[in-house]
Structures are given as C-alpha cells and as structure tokens.
Design a protein around this motif. Sequence first.
Motif, PDB file in Angstrom:
ATOM      1  N   ARG A 185     -20.281  13.894 -20.339  1.00 43.53           N
ATOM      2  CA  ARG A 185     -21.407  14.746 -20.725  1.00 43.53           C
ATOM      3  C   ARG A 185     -22.231  15.153 -19.499  1.00 43.53           C
ATOM      4  O   ARG A 185     -23.383  14.708 -19.343  1.00 43.53           O
ATOM      5  CB  ARG A 185     -22.292  14.035 -21.741  1.00 43.53           C
ATOM      6  N   PRO A 186     -21.667  16.008 -18.636  1.00 48.67           N
ATOM      7  CA  PRO A 186     -22.500  16.562 -17.566  1.00 48.67           C
ATOM      8  C   PRO A 186     -23.563  17.473 -18.182  1.00 48.67           C
ATOM      9  O   PRO A 186     -23.466  17.856 -19.355  1.00 48.67           O
ATOM     10  CB  PRO A 186     -21.501  17.359 -16.725  1.00 48.67           C
ATOM     11  N   GLU A 187     -24.557  17.842 -17.412  1.00 51.13           N
ATOM     12  CA  GLU A 187     -25.674  18.617 -17.941  1.00 51.13           C
ATOM     13  C   GLU A 187     -25.196  19.912 -18.601  1.00 51.13           C
ATOM     14  O   GLU A 187     -24.446  20.691 -18.013  1.00 51.13           O
ATOM     15  CB  GLU A 187     -26.664  18.951 -16.822  1.00 51.13           C
ATOM     16  N   ASN A 188     -25.614  20.114 -19.859  1.00 50.67           N
ATOM     17  CA  ASN A 188     -25.329  21.317 -20.651  1.00 50.67           C
ATOM     18  C   ASN A 188     -23.843  21.514 -20.947  1.00 50.67           C
ATOM     19  O   ASN A 188     -23.423  22.626 -21.276  1.00 50.67           O
ATOM     20  CB  ASN A 188     -25.870  22.570 -19.953  1.00 50.67           C
ATOM     21  N   ASN A 189     -23.044  20.463 -20.828  1.00 54.25           N
ATOM     22  CA  ASN A 189     -21.619  20.560 -21.109  1.00 54.25           C
ATOM     23  C   ASN A 189     -21.139  19.274 -21.763  1.00 54.25           C
ATOM     24  O   ASN A 189     -21.824  18.250 -21.756  1.00 54.25           O
ATOM     25  CB  ASN A 189     -20.820  20.787 -19.820  1.00 54.25           C
ATOM     26  N   CYS A 190     -19.927  19.352 -22.299  1.00 55.56           N
ATOM     27  CA  CYS A 190     -19.288  18.150 -22.833  1.00 55.56           C
ATOM     28  C   CYS A 190     -17.781  18.335 -22.709  1.00 55.56           C
ATOM     29  O   CYS A 190     -17.245  19.377 -23.103  1.00 55.56           O
ATOM     30  CB  CYS A 190     -19.675  17.927 -24.303  1.00 55.56           C
ATOM     31  N   THR A 191     -17.112  17.346 -22.142  1.00 59.12           N
ATOM     32  CA  THR A 191     -15.659  17.378 -22.031  1.00 59.12           C
ATOM     33  C   THR A 191     -15.086  16.241 -22.868  1.00 59.12           C
ATOM     34  O   THR A 191     -15.454  15.076 -22.675  1.00 59.12           O
ATOM     35  CB  THR A 191     -15.200  17.229 -20.573  1.00 59.12           C
ATOM     36  N   LEU A 192     -14.214  16.607 -23.804  1.00 57.94           N
ATOM     37  CA  LEU A 192     -13.554  15.620 -24.655  1.00 57.94           C
ATOM     38  C   LEU A 192     -12.090  15.529 -24.245  1.00 57.94           C
ATOM     39  O   LEU A 192     -11.418  16.556 -24.103  1.00 57.94           O
ATOM     40  CB  LEU A 192     -13.643  16.028 -26.126  1.00 57.94           C
ATOM     41  N   THR A 193     -11.593  14.316 -24.062  1.00 57.77           N
ATOM     42  CA  THR A 193     -10.192  14.098 -23.716  1.00 57.77           C
ATOM     43  C   THR A 193      -9.495  13.401 -24.877  1.00 57.77           C
ATOM     44  O   THR A 193     -10.023  12.429 -25.436  1.00 57.77           O
ATOM     45  CB  THR A 193     -10.066  13.251 -22.443  1.00 57.77           C
ATOM     46  N   PHE A 194      -8.310  13.908 -25.212  1.00 60.02           N
ATOM     47  CA  PHE A 194      -7.577  13.419 -26.378  1.00 60.02           C
ATOM     48  C   PHE A 194      -6.193  12.928 -25.983  1.00 60.02           C
ATOM     49  O   PHE A 194      -5.541  13.514 -25.107  1.00 60.02           O
ATOM     50  CB  PHE A 194      -7.412  14.530 -27.417  1.00 60.02           C
ATOM     51  N   GLU A 195      -5.752  11.882 -26.646  1.00 63.05           N
ATOM     52  CA  GLU A 195      -4.379  11.401 -26.537  1.00 63.05           C
ATOM     53  C   GLU A 195      -3.599  11.946 -27.727  1.00 63.05           C
ATOM     54  O   GLU A 195      -4.024  11.805 -28.868  1.00 63.05           O
ATOM     55  CB  GLU A 195      -4.359   9.879 -26.548  1.00 63.05           C
ATOM     56  N   LEU A 196      -2.452  12.555 -27.448  1.00 62.65           N
ATOM     57  CA  LEU A 196      -1.688  13.261 -28.470  1.00 62.65           C
ATOM     58  C   LEU A 196      -0.271  12.700 -28.539  1.00 62.65           C
ATOM     59  O   LEU A 196       0.317  12.374 -27.502  1.00 62.65           O
ATOM     60  CB  LEU A 196      -1.635  14.753 -28.118  1.00 62.65           C
ATOM     61  N   PRO A 197       0.312  12.569 -29.751  1.00 60.84           N
ATOM     62  CA  PRO A 197       1.710  12.135 -29.844  1.00 60.84           C
ATOM     63  C   PRO A 197       2.619  13.011 -28.984  1.00 60.84           C
ATOM     64  O   PRO A 197       2.464  14.230 -28.935  1.00 60.84           O
ATOM     65  CB  PRO A 197       2.024  12.291 -31.335  1.00 60.84           C
ATOM     66  N   GLU A 198       3.567  12.387 -28.311  1.00 64.25           N
ATOM     67  CA  GLU A 198       4.392  13.061 -27.302  1.00 64.25           C
ATOM     68  C   GLU A 198       5.093  14.299 -27.838  1.00 64.25           C
ATOM     69  O   GLU A 198       5.215  15.314 -27.144  1.00 64.25           O
ATOM     70  CB  GLU A 198       5.429  12.076 -26.757  1.00 64.25           C
ATOM     71  N   GLN A 199       5.588  14.250 -29.088  1.00 65.90           N
ATOM     72  CA  GLN A 199       6.374  15.369 -29.601  1.00 65.90           C
ATOM     73  C   GLN A 199       5.549  16.646 -29.763  1.00 65.90           C
ATOM     74  O   GLN A 199       6.107  17.738 -29.870  1.00 65.90           O
ATOM     75  CB  GLN A 199       7.033  15.012 -30.938  1.00 65.90           C
ATOM     76  N   TRP A 200       4.219  16.533 -29.751  1.00 67.87           N
ATOM     77  CA  TRP A 200       3.375  17.721 -29.910  1.00 67.87           C
ATOM     78  C   TRP A 200       2.846  18.242 -28.584  1.00 67.87           C
ATOM     79  O   TRP A 200       2.325  19.361 -28.515  1.00 67.87           O
ATOM     80  CB  TRP A 200       2.223  17.417 -30.874  1.00 67.87           C
ATOM     81  N   LEU A 201       2.975  17.468 -27.517  1.00 73.04           N
ATOM     82  CA  LEU A 201       2.490  17.917 -26.209  1.00 73.04           C
ATOM     83  C   LEU A 201       3.242  19.138 -25.702  1.00 73.04           C
ATOM     84  O   LEU A 201       2.721  19.909 -24.895  1.00 73.04           O
ATOM     85  CB  LEU A 201       2.605  16.785 -25.194  1.00 73.04           C
ATOM     86  N   ARG A 202       4.461  19.340 -26.169  1.00 73.07           N
ATOM     87  CA  ARG A 202       5.268  20.469 -25.708  1.00 73.07           C
ATOM     88  C   ARG A 202       4.649  21.815 -26.102  1.00 73.07           C
ATOM     89  O   ARG A 202       5.002  22.855 -25.536  1.00 73.07           O
ATOM     90  CB  ARG A 202       6.690  20.364 -26.277  1.00 73.07           C
ATOM     91  N   TYR A 203       3.714  21.799 -27.063  1.00 75.43           N
ATOM     92  CA  TYR A 203       3.077  23.045 -27.503  1.00 75.43           C
ATOM     93  C   TYR A 203       1.685  23.244 -26.898  1.00 75.43           C
ATOM     94  O   TYR A 203       0.994  24.202 -27.261  1.00 75.43           O
ATOM     95  CB  TYR A 203       2.953  23.053 -29.027  1.00 75.43           C
TER      96      TYR A 203
END
Length: 204
Positions: free
Chosen positions: A114-132
């Motif tokens: 949460r830097p000032e005036n922003n928000c970065t969300l990081t997600f872990e995704l099942p491998e078979q869907w990362l190709r998209y």
Amino acid sequence: MFTGIVQGIARIDEVVSLTGLSTLRIEFPDKHLHRVQIGASVAIDGACMTVTRQEGSCLLFDAMQETLDLTTLGELKSGHKVNFERAARFGDEIGGHMLSGHIHTTARVVGIERPENNCTLTFELPEQWLRYIFPKGFIAINGASLTVGTVSDTGFNVHLIPETLRATTFADLVVGDRVNIEVDSQTQTIVDTLDRLGYTRPAG
C-alpha cells in the motif's frame, strides 16, 4: 454478459445451506433494484447468479454444489460483503471487458502493498491457468475487470487506484483470502488455438 465494471457492494444477509445447495439472501442498495425481475442475472463476486426471489431490499439466489466447489461463494457468511454487477443491456457502455460470469478458478492473496494513493495485490494462481495470464492483459477478479501488472512462475499482481478500492471489496482483502478468477475469453481462445497448432509460450 457483464462488463466487469462493479456497480456496488452488497451485504450477505443470510445463507441457508442444504445438501448440495445454498440459498444466498443478499441485501442490495435500493437504487440498484429498479426493474429487477425473477430470473435476472446478477454477478456476485464475478459469478453469474439467477434471481429466484425478492424480499424488500434483498434478492435471493441459489448456488448449487458445482458453484460452491469452483468459487468462493461457499465461504460466504452473514455480514460478508460482495461485489455485484447486474447483467449488461444492449446499448450499455463496455467500460471493462466482456465477461460471462463463469468462474474458471480461484486465486489466493499472497501479498498486499500500500504505497501512497495506490495498492498492489499479488495473487497465487493454479499453474494450469497461468498460461492465460499476460502482462497488461485483462483479467476479472471477483467480477472486476482489471489489468494484469507483472506475471511470475506462480502468479501475478494488479495495481489498484483509490476509486477501485472505494467501489469494490478489495480494500477488505487480507493475505490468505481467496478470490474468484475469470480469465479473458479471447486470450484463452488464442492460447488454446496456438497450442493446437504446435506453438508454445516462450520461457520467462
């Protein structure tokens, strides 16, 4: 069909769970209930649901076991908040990207910055869907059309402006929470077509 532009936040009033079926009673802002009909489609955290009944400011939806297994709807309890969008009508502006409301998988929040005036969300995704998932490509998270930031071997991130945080439930997310994911249908079609033709995505 939906546009991925979240129209508001609704509150879970009650969940009635039966074998293989849950009925969600959800309270909506009154201004979003105009001309709602039984059988209408509403995206609840990105999942297309059918209105079965209206009781005052509440709409009721039935979620079958398949929906409960593939989405986060089975985790909802009274008091939880959800993103919603009523189905797009002919002539509506497409501010995001076209969505079907059919959830492909879920992702888990693994990082919040949460830097000032922003928000970065990081997600872990099942491998078979990362190709998209591609940098600067489209993705729908809990029904919101977003632009992918960076992509790693295990997941991806998105950068949110204050307006997105205000209009959605993303401000309430904590590390460990799960979210619903709908990948971009055009990207999925292109990747699958290239795979059938023998092309592979470059490493890295």
